[in-house]
Design a protein around this motif. Structure first.
Motif, mmCIF file in Angstrom:
data_model
loop_
_atom_site.group_PDB
_atom_site.id
_atom_site.type_symbol
_atom_site.label_atom_id
_atom_site.label_comp_id
_atom_site.label_asym_id
_atom_site.label_seq_id
_atom_site.Cartn_x
_atom_site.Cartn_y
_atom_site.Cartn_z
ATOM 1 N N ALA A 183 45.770 34.534 45.453
ATOM 2 C CA ALA A 183 45.367 35.937 45.567
ATOM 3 C C ALA A 183 45.108 36.351 47.014
ATOM 4 O O ALA A 183 44.557 37.420 47.271
ATOM 5 C CB ALA A 183 44.112 36.187 44.731
ATOM 6 N N CYS A 184 45.511 35.514 47.978
ATOM 7 C CA CYS A 184 45.329 35.810 49.408
ATOM 8 C C CYS A 184 43.876 36.116 49.745
ATOM 9 O O CYS A 184 43.542 37.210 50.207
ATOM 10 C CB CYS A 184 46.224 36.970 49.839
ATOM 11 S SG CYS A 184 47.849 36.455 50.376
ATOM 12 N N PRO A 185 42.970 35.174 49.513
ATOM 13 C CA PRO A 185 41.570 35.405 49.862
ATOM 14 C C PRO A 185 41.382 35.522 51.377
ATOM 15 O O PRO A 185 42.227 35.044 52.131
ATOM 16 C CB PRO A 185 40.873 34.155 49.304
ATOM 17 C CG PRO A 185 41.928 33.110 49.233
ATOM 18 C CD PRO A 185 43.212 33.824 48.968
ATOM 19 N N PRO A 186 40.268 36.162 51.774
ATOM 20 C CA PRO A 186 39.110 36.560 50.968
ATOM 21 C C PRO A 186 39.388 37.760 50.074
ATOM 22 O O PRO A 186 39.987 38.735 50.499
ATOM 23 C CB PRO A 186 38.035 36.878 52.014
ATOM 24 C CG PRO A 186 38.800 37.242 53.245
ATOM 25 C CD PRO A 186 40.025 36.388 53.226
ATOM 26 N N MET A 187 38.941 37.660 48.833
ATOM 27 C CA MET A 187 39.256 38.629 47.799
ATOM 28 C C MET A 187 38.196 39.725 47.703
ATOM 29 O O MET A 187 37.053 39.544 48.101
ATOM 30 C CB MET A 187 39.328 37.936 46.430
ATOM 31 C CG MET A 187 40.128 36.656 46.393
ATOM 32 S SD MET A 187 39.807 35.730 44.870
ATOM 33 C CE MET A 187 40.463 34.118 45.310
ATOM 34 N N VAL A 188 38.607 40.846 47.142
ATOM 35 C CA VAL A 188 37.680 41.839 46.599
ATOM 36 C C VAL A 188 37.867 41.790 45.095
ATOM 37 O O VAL A 188 38.995 41.868 44.607
ATOM 38 C CB VAL A 188 37.954 43.250 47.148
ATOM 39 C CG1 VAL A 188 37.089 44.283 46.434
ATOM 40 C CG2 VAL A 188 37.689 43.287 48.652
ATOM 41 N N ILE A 189 36.783 41.652 44.364
ATOM 42 C CA ILE A 189 36.868 41.397 42.919
ATOM 43 C C ILE A 189 36.236 42.548 42.157
ATOM 44 O O ILE A 189 35.059 42.865 42.345
ATOM 45 C CB ILE A 189 36.171 40.062 42.572
ATOM 46 C CG1 ILE A 189 36.883 38.926 43.317
ATOM 47 C CG2 ILE A 189 36.185 39.816 41.071
ATOM 48 C CD1 ILE A 189 36.075 37.669 43.424
ATOM 49 N N GLY A 190 37.046 43.167 41.305
ATOM 50 C CA GLY A 190 36.558 44.224 40.438
ATOM 51 C C GLY A 190 36.291 43.677 39.050
ATOM 52 O O GLY A 190 37.127 42.975 38.476
ATOM 53 N N VAL A 191 35.122 43.988 38.516
ATOM 54 C CA VAL A 191 34.740 43.526 37.180
ATOM 55 C C VAL A 191 34.485 44.756 36.305
ATOM 56 O O VAL A 191 33.694 45.628 36.674
ATOM 57 C CB VAL A 191 33.479 42.642 37.223
ATOM 58 C CG1 VAL A 191 33.103 42.170 35.814
ATOM 59 C CG2 VAL A 191 33.693 41.446 38.152
ATOM 60 N N GLY A 192 35.165 44.811 35.177
ATOM 61 C CA GLY A 192 34.956 45.889 34.212
ATOM 62 C C GLY A 192 34.241 45.349 32.993
ATOM 63 O O GLY A 192 34.713 44.391 32.359
ATOM 64 N N LEU A 193 33.097 45.938 32.654
ATOM 65 C CA LEU A 193 32.309 45.494 31.501
ATOM 66 C C LEU A 193 32.132 46.656 30.526
ATOM 67 O O LEU A 193 31.719 47.749 30.925
ATOM 68 C CB LEU A 193 30.928 45.000 31.950
ATOM 69 C CG LEU A 193 30.890 43.774 32.856
ATOM 70 C CD1 LEU A 193 29.450 43.495 33.292
ATOM 71 C CD2 LEU A 193 31.467 42.565 32.144
ATOM 72 N N GLY A 194 32.406 46.394 29.248
ATOM 73 C CA GLY A 194 32.168 47.394 28.219
ATOM 74 C C GLY A 194 33.409 48.159 27.835
ATOM 75 O O GLY A 194 34.529 47.807 28.209
ATOM 76 N N GLY A 195 33.199 49.224 27.066
ATOM 77 C CA GLY A 195 34.321 49.992 26.549
ATOM 78 C C GLY A 195 35.088 49.195 25.506
ATOM 79 O O GLY A 195 34.512 48.464 24.698
ATOM 80 N N SER A 196 36.400 49.311 25.573
ATOM 81 C CA SER A 196 37.300 48.590 24.677
ATOM 82 C C SER A 196 38.156 47.641 25.499
ATOM 83 O O SER A 196 38.012 47.562 26.728
ATOM 84 C CB SER A 196 38.192 49.594 23.939
ATOM 85 O OG SER A 196 38.865 50.425 24.892
ATOM 86 N N PHE A 197 39.064 46.943 24.841
ATOM 87 C CA PHE A 197 39.959 46.003 25.526
ATOM 88 C C PHE A 197 40.669 46.671 26.702
ATOM 89 O O PHE A 197 40.671 46.166 27.824
ATOM 90 C CB PHE A 197 40.977 45.459 24.519
ATOM 91 C CG PHE A 197 42.048 44.594 25.105
ATOM 92 C CD1 PHE A 197 41.830 43.231 25.277
ATOM 93 C CD2 PHE A 197 43.277 45.120 25.469
ATOM 94 C CE1 PHE A 197 42.823 42.425 25.814
ATOM 95 C CE2 PHE A 197 44.274 44.329 26.008
ATOM 96 C CZ PHE A 197 44.044 42.973 26.186
ATOM 97 N N ASP A 198 41.277 47.828 26.451
ATOM 98 C CA ASP A 198 42.049 48.509 27.478
ATOM 99 C C ASP A 198 41.158 49.156 28.530
ATOM 100 O O ASP A 198 41.471 49.161 29.723
ATOM 101 C CB ASP A 198 42.973 49.555 26.864
ATOM 102 C CG ASP A 198 42.224 50.558 25.997
ATOM 103 O OD1 ASP A 198 41.469 50.124 25.109
ATOM 104 O OD2 ASP A 198 42.378 51.776 26.205
ATOM 105 N N TYR A 199 40.008 49.697 28.100
ATOM 106 C CA TYR A 199 39.165 50.430 29.036
ATOM 107 C C TYR A 199 38.468 49.488 30.018
ATOM 108 O O TYR A 199 38.235 49.841 31.176
ATOM 109 C CB TYR A 199 38.130 51.273 28.285
ATOM 110 C CG TYR A 199 37.588 52.405 29.118
ATOM 111 C CD1 TYR A 199 38.390 53.508 29.402
ATOM 112 C CD2 TYR A 199 36.299 52.386 29.623
ATOM 113 C CE1 TYR A 199 37.909 54.559 30.175
ATOM 114 C CE2 TYR A 199 35.805 53.427 30.404
ATOM 115 C CZ TYR A 199 36.613 54.509 30.671
ATOM 116 O OH TYR A 199 36.141 55.538 31.448
ATOM 117 N N ALA A 200 38.160 48.293 29.578
ATOM 118 C CA ALA A 200 37.554 47.312 30.485
ATOM 119 C C ALA A 200 38.508 46.977 31.622
ATOM 120 O O ALA A 200 38.082 46.840 32.780
ATOM 121 C CB ALA A 200 37.167 46.048 29.722
ATOM 122 N N ALA A 201 39.807 46.864 31.316
ATOM 123 C CA ALA A 201 40.795 46.592 32.358
ATOM 124 C C ALA A 201 40.884 47.758 33.332
ATOM 125 O O ALA A 201 40.993 47.562 34.552
ATOM 126 C CB ALA A 201 42.155 46.316 31.735
#
Length: 281
Positions: A183-201
């Motif tokens: 992923a060519c670090p150093p990375m920026v990491i986005g975390v999605g929590l909640g919603g539904s399967f698609d909305y978390a992504a």
């Protein structure tokens, strides 16, 4: 009722996709400079210095920081009192991508369909457009140009609510370990929590657009962002996977309400450039 000429979107998108491919966003550059000062590994520090040198050359010569100039995602926020004129909003945005990638001599990476023919569209369209209605007469445009090396390392897990914080942490850490140097670090990491399967992504990708200088408004999630960043940087993956203290520059979390039996957790990993831009009209 405000009238808004869609040709402004074409011009803005064209300029934005070029700018973010030629230079680091200010927030990412700030994080990279800070990481370089703190890095204790000799090879890690040298690698970060090379990344900064590469970026300086790209900016000076007006050439891409990375040869993979990404696929474009556009987040368009439209005031409910706005009326668009002079054409289609969607086509205006797509035309902006076409013009920007052509004028900027940026690599065109999009294929027309994902499985069978995979023929290059030769203009880096179609981009992905996410539209939200907001109050008032404002129009806000956010873009990200995401390379495949980091995008391919993203994951989603449908956790059980009982897995809680530890389940979320393990999901994020496992994703980073699996990504390693890819992923060519150093990375920026986005975390999605909640919603539904698609909305978390969706939330996870959107989290990578949020400034690296920001924190989640809920102090509990802000603390979790800091904790995850600390644990990720203890993995010793390091800049470009060559070991060191700086595996990630930032962890951003976005959340949404969810079903009583759900805990969707999506992780969208972005590379050290994390190309993003925002413009308000």
């Amino acid at each position: 009722m405000r009238e808004f000429d869609v040709r402004q979107l074409t011009e803005a998108v064209s300029t934005m996709v070029q700018d973010v491919n030629y230079r680091y966003p200010a927030d990412v550059k700030h994080c990279l400079d800070s990481a370089c000062e703190k890095e204790t590994s000799r090879i890690g520090k040298a690698t970060l210095e090379y990344l900064k040198l590469n970026a300086a050359i790209a900016d000076e010569k007006h050439i891409p920081i990375c040869q993979d100039t990404g696929m474009v995602a556009v987040y368009l926020y439209v005031g409910q009192d706005v009326h668009f004129t002079h054409g289609s909003v969607n086509e205006a945005i797509q035309e902006g991508v076409r013009q920007g990638y052509d004028k900027g001599y940026l690599r065109k990476s999009m294929v027309s369909e994902p499985l069978f023919e995979r023929v290059n569209t030769k203009d880096n369209t179609p981009c992905m457009i996410y539209t939200s209605i907001i109050d008032g007469e404002q129009v806000i445009l956010e873009i990200t140009c995401k390379g495949a090396g980091s995008e391919n390392m993203s994951v989603i897990e449908m956790l059980k609510p009982a897995q809680g914080i530890e389940g979320v942490k393990q999901t994020v850490l496992n994703a980073v370990k699996k990504a390693g140097p890819n992923a060519c670090p150093p990375m920026v990491i986005g975390v999605g929590l909640g919603g539904s399967f698609d909305y978390a992504a969706y939330l996870a990708k959107k989290a990578t657009v949020r400034s690296c200088d920001s924190a989640h408004p809920d102090p509990r999630y802000a603390a979790l962002e800091d904790q995850l960043l600390s644990e990720i940087n203890q993995l010793n993956i390091g800049p470009q996977g060559l070991k060191g203290d700086t595996t990630a520059l930032k962890v951003n979390i976005e959340t949404h309400a969810t079903h009583i039996a759900c805990l969707p957790c999506a992780v969208n990993i972005s590379c050290h450039i994390t190309r993003h831009a925002r413009r308000e009209f």
